[in-house]
Design an enzyme around this catalytic site. Structure first.
Site, PDB file in Angstrom:
ATOM      1  N   LEU A  37       0.856  -1.186   0.000  1.00 23.29           N
ATOM      2  CA  LEU A  37       0.000   0.000   0.000  1.00 23.29           C
ATOM      3  C   LEU A  37       0.896   1.242   0.000  1.00 23.29           C
ATOM      4  O   LEU A  37       1.986   1.228   0.583  1.00 23.29           O
ATOM      5  CB  LEU A  37      -0.901   0.016   1.235  1.00 23.29           C
ATOM      6  CG  LEU A  37      -2.105  -0.935   1.191  1.00 23.29           C
ATOM      7  CD1 LEU A  37      -2.818  -0.922   2.540  1.00 23.29           C
ATOM      8  CD2 LEU A  37      -3.087  -0.579   0.081  1.00 23.29           C
ATOM      9  N   CYS A  41       4.808   6.275  -4.597  1.00 25.45           N
ATOM     10  CA  CYS A  41       5.012   7.487  -3.794  1.00 25.45           C
ATOM     11  C   CYS A  41       5.590   7.168  -2.414  1.00 25.45           C
ATOM     12  O   CYS A  41       6.637   7.677  -2.039  1.00 25.45           O
ATOM     13  CB  CYS A  41       3.678   8.217  -3.677  1.00 25.45           C
ATOM     14  SG  CYS A  41       3.700   9.574  -2.532  1.00 25.45           S
ATOM     15  N   GLY A 179      15.979  13.005 -11.357  1.00 22.85           N
ATOM     16  CA  GLY A 179      17.430  12.927 -11.523  1.00 22.85           C
ATOM     17  C   GLY A 179      18.123  14.046 -10.763  1.00 22.85           C
ATOM     18  O   GLY A 179      19.130  13.824 -10.078  1.00 22.85           O
ATOM     19  N   VAL A 231      23.365   9.490 -24.284  1.00 22.33           N
ATOM     20  CA  VAL A 231      24.107   8.293 -23.854  1.00 22.33           C
ATOM     21  C   VAL A 231      23.728   7.105 -24.731  1.00 22.33           C
ATOM     22  O   VAL A 231      22.547   6.813 -24.922  1.00 22.33           O
ATOM     23  CB  VAL A 231      23.825   8.004 -22.359  1.00 22.33           C
ATOM     24  CG1 VAL A 231      24.394   6.659 -21.953  1.00 22.33           C
ATOM     25  CG2 VAL A 231      24.414   9.122 -21.497  1.00 22.33           C
ATOM     26  N   ASP A 304      -0.984   8.203 -12.273  1.00 30.07           N
ATOM     27  CA  ASP A 304       0.084   8.080 -13.280  1.00 30.07           C
ATOM     28  C   ASP A 304      -0.358   7.303 -14.520  1.00 30.07           C
ATOM     29  O   ASP A 304       0.206   7.486 -15.599  1.00 30.07           O
ATOM     30  CB  ASP A 304       1.301   7.367 -12.673  1.00 30.07           C
ATOM     31  CG  ASP A 304       2.211   8.314 -11.915  1.00 30.07           C
ATOM     32  OD1 ASP A 304       1.785   9.453 -11.634  1.00 30.07           O
ATOM     33  OD2 ASP A 304       3.346   7.905 -11.589  1.00 30.07           O
ATOM     34  N   LEU A 311       2.292  13.085 -10.883  1.00 34.02           N
ATOM     35  CA  LEU A 311       2.609  13.622  -9.558  1.00 34.02           C
ATOM     36  C   LEU A 311       1.632  13.046  -8.544  1.00 34.02           C
ATOM     37  O   LEU A 311       0.438  12.862  -8.852  1.00 34.02           O
ATOM     38  CB  LEU A 311       2.467  15.143  -9.554  1.00 34.02           C
ATOM     39  CG  LEU A 311       3.440  15.918 -10.437  1.00 34.02           C
ATOM     40  CD1 LEU A 311       2.970  17.351 -10.631  1.00 34.02           C
ATOM     41  CD2 LEU A 311       4.841  15.884  -9.828  1.00 34.02           C
ATOM     42  N   ALA A 312       2.119  12.820  -7.333  1.00 33.16           N
ATOM     43  CA  ALA A 312       1.283  12.177  -6.315  1.00 33.16           C
ATOM     44  C   ALA A 312       0.069  13.024  -5.956  1.00 33.16           C
ATOM     45  O   ALA A 312      -1.034  12.496  -5.777  1.00 33.16           O
ATOM     46  CB  ALA A 312       2.126  11.895  -5.076  1.00 33.16           C
ATOM     47  N   HIS A 313       0.265  14.360  -5.835  1.00 34.52           N
ATOM     48  CA  HIS A 313      -0.875  15.180  -5.409  1.00 34.52           C
ATOM     49  C   HIS A 313      -1.941  15.251  -6.490  1.00 34.52           C
ATOM     50  O   HIS A 313      -3.121  15.374  -6.183  1.00 34.52           O
ATOM     51  CB  HIS A 313      -0.431  16.585  -4.978  1.00 34.52           C
ATOM     52  CG  HIS A 313       0.605  17.218  -5.853  1.00 34.52           C
ATOM     53  ND1 HIS A 313       1.934  16.894  -5.769  1.00 34.52           N
ATOM     54  CD2 HIS A 313       0.506  18.137  -6.833  1.00 34.52           C
ATOM     55  CE1 HIS A 313       2.605  17.612  -6.662  1.00 34.52           C
ATOM     56  NE2 HIS A 313       1.762  18.361  -7.321  1.00 34.52           N
ATOM     57  N   HIS A 436       4.746  38.409   9.983  1.00 40.45           N
ATOM     58  CA  HIS A 436       6.144  38.834   9.896  1.00 40.45           C
ATOM     59  C   HIS A 436       6.908  38.269  11.088  1.00 40.45           C
ATOM     60  O   HIS A 436       6.370  38.264  12.194  1.00 40.45           O
ATOM     61  CB  HIS A 436       6.227  40.360   9.928  1.00 40.45           C
ATOM     62  CG  HIS A 436       7.639  40.862   9.973  1.00 40.45           C
ATOM     63  ND1 HIS A 436       8.444  40.876   8.854  1.00 40.45           N
ATOM     64  CD2 HIS A 436       8.394  41.339  10.999  1.00 40.45           C
ATOM     65  CE1 HIS A 436       9.629  41.353   9.185  1.00 40.45           C
ATOM     66  NE2 HIS A 436       9.635  41.628  10.478  1.00 40.45           N
TER      67      HIS A 436
HETATM   68  C1  LIG Z   1      12.016   8.612  -7.264  1.00 36.47           C
HETATM   69  C2  LIG Z   1      10.653   9.273  -7.387  1.00 36.47           C
HETATM   70  C3  LIG Z   1      10.391  10.430  -6.676  1.00 36.47           C
HETATM   71  C4  LIG Z   1       9.144  11.041  -6.764  1.00 36.47           C
HETATM   72  N1  LIG Z   1       8.923  12.186  -6.052  1.00 36.47           N
HETATM   73  C5  LIG Z   1       7.719  12.787  -6.141  1.00 36.47           C
HETATM   74  C6  LIG Z   1       7.430  13.953  -5.386  1.00 36.47           C
HETATM   75  O1  LIG Z   1       8.272  14.448  -4.626  1.00 36.47           O
HETATM   76  N2  LIG Z   1       6.216  14.522  -5.504  1.00 36.47           N
HETATM   77  C7  LIG Z   1       5.256  14.006  -6.337  1.00 36.47           C
HETATM   78  O2  LIG Z   1       4.164  14.565  -6.409  1.00 36.47           O
HETATM   79  N3  LIG Z   1       5.496  12.893  -7.051  1.00 36.47           N
HETATM   80  C8  LIG Z   1       6.689  12.275  -6.978  1.00 36.47           C
HETATM   81  N4  LIG Z   1       6.914  11.126  -7.687  1.00 36.47           N
HETATM   82  C9  LIG Z   1       5.820  10.599  -8.533  1.00 36.47           C
HETATM   83  C10 LIG Z   1       4.785   9.846  -7.674  1.00 36.47           C
HETATM   84  O3  LIG Z   1       5.429   8.809  -6.986  1.00 36.47           O
HETATM   85  C11 LIG Z   1       3.689   9.303  -8.557  1.00 36.47           C
HETATM   86  O4  LIG Z   1       3.138  10.364  -9.314  1.00 36.47           O
HETATM   87  C12 LIG Z   1       2.591   8.655  -7.743  1.00 36.47           C
HETATM   88  O5  LIG Z   1       3.079   7.595  -6.972  1.00 36.47           O
HETATM   89  C13 LIG Z   1       1.474   8.156  -8.661  1.00 36.47           C
HETATM   90  O6  LIG Z   1       0.490   7.541  -7.885  1.00 36.47           O
HETATM   91  P1  LIG Z   1      -0.418   6.368  -8.476  1.00 36.47           P
HETATM   92  O7  LIG Z   1      -1.294   5.937  -7.349  1.00 36.47           O
HETATM   93  O8  LIG Z   1      -1.035   6.799  -9.738  1.00 36.47           O
HETATM   94  O9  LIG Z   1       0.589   5.198  -8.858  1.00 36.47           O
HETATM   95  P2  LIG Z   1       1.586   4.353  -7.954  1.00 36.47           P
HETATM   96  O10 LIG Z   1       2.039   5.115  -6.784  1.00 36.47           O
HETATM   97  O11 LIG Z   1       2.615   3.805  -8.877  1.00 36.47           O
HETATM   98  O12 LIG Z   1       0.690   3.180  -7.391  1.00 36.47           O
HETATM   99  C14 LIG Z   1       0.146   2.202  -8.244  1.00 36.47           C
HETATM  100  C15 LIG Z   1      -0.046   0.923  -7.444  1.00 36.47           C
HETATM  101  O13 LIG Z   1      -0.800   0.010  -8.231  1.00 36.47           O
HETATM  102  C16 LIG Z   1      -0.306  -1.310  -7.986  1.00 36.47           C
HETATM  103  N5  LIG Z   1      -0.722  -2.148  -9.125  1.00 36.47           N
HETATM  104  C17 LIG Z   1      -0.362  -2.020 -10.427  1.00 36.47           C
HETATM  105  N6  LIG Z   1      -1.039  -2.939 -11.185  1.00 36.47           N
HETATM  106  C18 LIG Z   1      -1.820  -3.645 -10.330  1.00 36.47           C
HETATM  107  C19 LIG Z   1      -2.753  -4.690 -10.491  1.00 36.47           C
HETATM  108  N7  LIG Z   1      -3.046  -5.213 -11.699  1.00 36.47           N
HETATM  109  N8  LIG Z   1      -3.371  -5.187  -9.390  1.00 36.47           N
HETATM  110  C20 LIG Z   1      -3.096  -4.670  -8.152  1.00 36.47           C
HETATM  111  N9  LIG Z   1      -2.235  -3.661  -7.939  1.00 36.47           N
HETATM  112  C21 LIG Z   1      -1.621  -3.145  -9.025  1.00 36.47           C
HETATM  113  C22 LIG Z   1       1.190  -1.105  -7.846  1.00 36.47           C
HETATM  114  O14 LIG Z   1       1.763  -2.175  -7.134  1.00 36.47           O
HETATM  115  C23 LIG Z   1       1.251   0.223  -7.100  1.00 36.47           C
HETATM  116  O15 LIG Z   1       1.322   0.004  -5.703  1.00 36.47           O
HETATM  117  C24 LIG Z   1       8.140  10.479  -7.596  1.00 36.47           C
HETATM  118  C25 LIG Z   1       8.397   9.299  -8.313  1.00 36.47           C
HETATM  119  C26 LIG Z   1       9.636   8.704  -8.206  1.00 36.47           C
HETATM  120  C27 LIG Z   1       9.894   7.433  -8.977  1.00 36.47           C
END
Ligand SMILES: Cc1cc2nc3c(=O)[nH]c(=O)nc-3n(C[C@H](O)[C@H](O)[C@H](O)COP(=O)(O)OP(=O)(O)OC[C@H]3O[C@@H](n4cnc5c(N)ncnc54)[C@H](O)[C@@H]3O)c2cc1C
Length: 460
Positions: A37, A41, A179, A231, A304, A311-313, A436
């Protein structure tokens, strides 16, 4: 057979937030998650990187402690403890989400979900009947298709978060937000960092001027940037790795003990059965309408997996919008004010349009800027690098964009997001009393620059 109002596939910030919100709205909800869970993110993205960024920030502050009258004979780092802090932060938040699932009476099914029809989902051989389905399966990293990426020491962003020893040198391939964040972190920890990038470092959608100014700080921080480097392979050269590319003058390369491939992410929809269901795609991304519903009625998609604002938010926001629509409300997703942050040093954040977008779009606009060097709180904090930049519509002063490089930029940007979302003007911000001495005063002073001029700084 278990019957639910909503089944959500994926327990990342899109899926788990959607589940909790739907539960608050009275729905009977199940979440299917094949891994942990919290998704990318919490486990491999935002949270572990920000835990490490905090260590990096503490180190930068410790090195400058003499400026504040704190004398330290030596500063040493303990890498395993740094990583333990990262893991502790992750574990605490993941177990917090597990608790929230329980307290909201959300069923969590561990396994890979498959959609049999808009009313039937399968996990671990069990079929669950449901009124609506929400797909929140996230994204996966897309490795550069070049030879050598399977060599030991070539890392994905997942791998680098599990290191047990600090590398002496690191080559970061790709100058994306992620990066640059890793480059900033490892540079602060003492690793020799080189970023290699095909095009100049711009950090889109960051405002061009802010991106350029940030890029200028990198050599001063000790981070080398190689531009024009497409690269084409990673090679092993004795004890080190070498990222190589072609130039008109011949093959060039840069060496490092490790290489981080920070080359982007793509939507993940493996095993969902989408093509059999006739769900329309845009390449690897799921296509949705403004209510976040796919072309198949009753199936929604968020986060995503939409391939847009990764982005997570945004993922969580979409989760809230989608379940409201799935439960009979009518709410369009509104992307006018999406804050974008880069947690590097100094921090960068932006919301709304950039100056280039305003000028390319023929929008009459006015720009005002205010440097942190003129902000009392920033001076007291010893963090005067950077500035606030505001773009307002000419004539009525409606805020169109706010862009910040400097201390707590990612916190300060919320005022810009709210202003843009509500259509506020620079005058609205100026007429709001800001405490302030605080950093938000820099935002207010920038807004003053749109009117009669900032108090503590002459017009730039
Ligand atoms: C290194 C890194 C740093 C980041 N930093 C930031 C940040 O600072 N701020 C920010 O806003 N965003 C950041 N992000 C991006 C952020 O993590 C994502 O935008 C966010 O997690 C997307 O949320 P999501 O729920 O769409 O997908 P995810 O977080 O990828 O969650 C999807 C979930 O679905 C599950 N899943 C997939 N297919 C199945 C299936 N068939 N059955 C059951 N489960 C399944 C996966 O296991 C996963 O747990 C970062 C990403 C990376 C890689």
């Amino acid at each position: 057979m278990d019957e639910r109002d909503i089944v959500i596939i994926g327990g990342g910030p899109a899926g788990y937030v959607a589940a909790i919100h739907a539960s608050h709205l009275g729905a009977k909800v199940a979440v299917i998650e094949k891994d942990k869970l919290g998704g990318t993110c919490l486990n491999r993205g935002c949270i572990p990187t920000k835990a490490l960024a905090r260590t990096a920030e503490a180190l930068v502050k410790a090195r400058a402690a003499g400026d504040f009258g704190i004398l330290m004979d030596s500063i040493r780092i303990d890498f395993p403890r740094i990583m333990a802090h990262k893991s502790k932060s992750v574990n605490q938040l993941v177990s917090g989400v597990e608790q929230l699932m329980k307290s909201n009476k959300i069923r969590v099914c561990r396994g890979a979900g498959r959609i049999l029809s808009p009313q039937l989902v399968k996990v671990n051989g069990e079929e669950i009947a449901t009124r609506k389905v929400v797909v929140a399966t996230g994204s996966e990293s897309t490795p550069l298709p070049v030879p050598g990426t399977d060599l030991p020491g070539v890392l994905t962003t997942d791998d680098i978060l599990e290191l047990t020893e600090l590398p002496e040198s690191l080559v970061v391939v790709g100058g994306s937000h992620v990066g640059v964040e890793f480059a900033s972190i490892f540079n602060a920890l003492g690793t020799k960092v080189t970023i290699v990038k095909r095009r100049p470092l711009r950090l889109e959608p960051v405002d061009e001027e802010i991106g350029r100014r940030f890029a200028q700080t990198l050599p001063r921080q000790g981070i080398e940037v190689k531009i024009g480097a497409a690269v084409k392979a990673i090679e092993k050269k004795g004890a080190v790795l070498r990222a190589v590319w072609d130039t008109p003058e011949g093959k060039q390369g840069v060496e490092g003990q490790m290489v981080l491939m920070a080359t982007g992410r793509a939507p993940y929809t493996g095993g969902l059965n989408l093509s059999e269901l006739g769900i329309q795609m845009d390449g690897r991304a799921i296509r949705v309408n403004e209510y976040l519903e796919t072309n198949v009625k009753g199936i929604y998609a968020i986060g995503d997996v939409l391939g847009k604002n990764m982005l997570a938010h945004v993922a969580s926001y979409e989760g809230e919008v989608a379940v409201e629509n799935a439960l009979g409300r009518s709410r369009e997703a509104d992307y006018r004010a999406v804050p974008n942050c880069v947690f590097c040093h100094p921090e960068i954040a932006g919301v709304g349009i950039t100056e280039k977008e305003a000028s390319d779009g023929g929008i009459p606009y006015k720009v005002s800027k205010f440097p942190f060097a003129a902000c009392g709180r920033a001076v007291a904090m010893g963090e005067t690098a950077g500035m606030v930049k505001m773009i307002c519509r000419a004539g009525d002063g409606v805020v169109l964009g706010l862009h910040i490089m400097g201390p707590h930029a990612s916190d300060l940007i919320a005022e810009g997001a709210l202003s843009i979302r509500l259509g506020l003007t620079a005058e609205d911000i100026v007429h709001t009393i800001h405490a302030h001495p605080t950093l938000p005063e820099a935002v207010r002073e920038t807004a003053m620059g749109q009117l009669d001029g900032a108090i503590h700084f002459q017009r730039l």
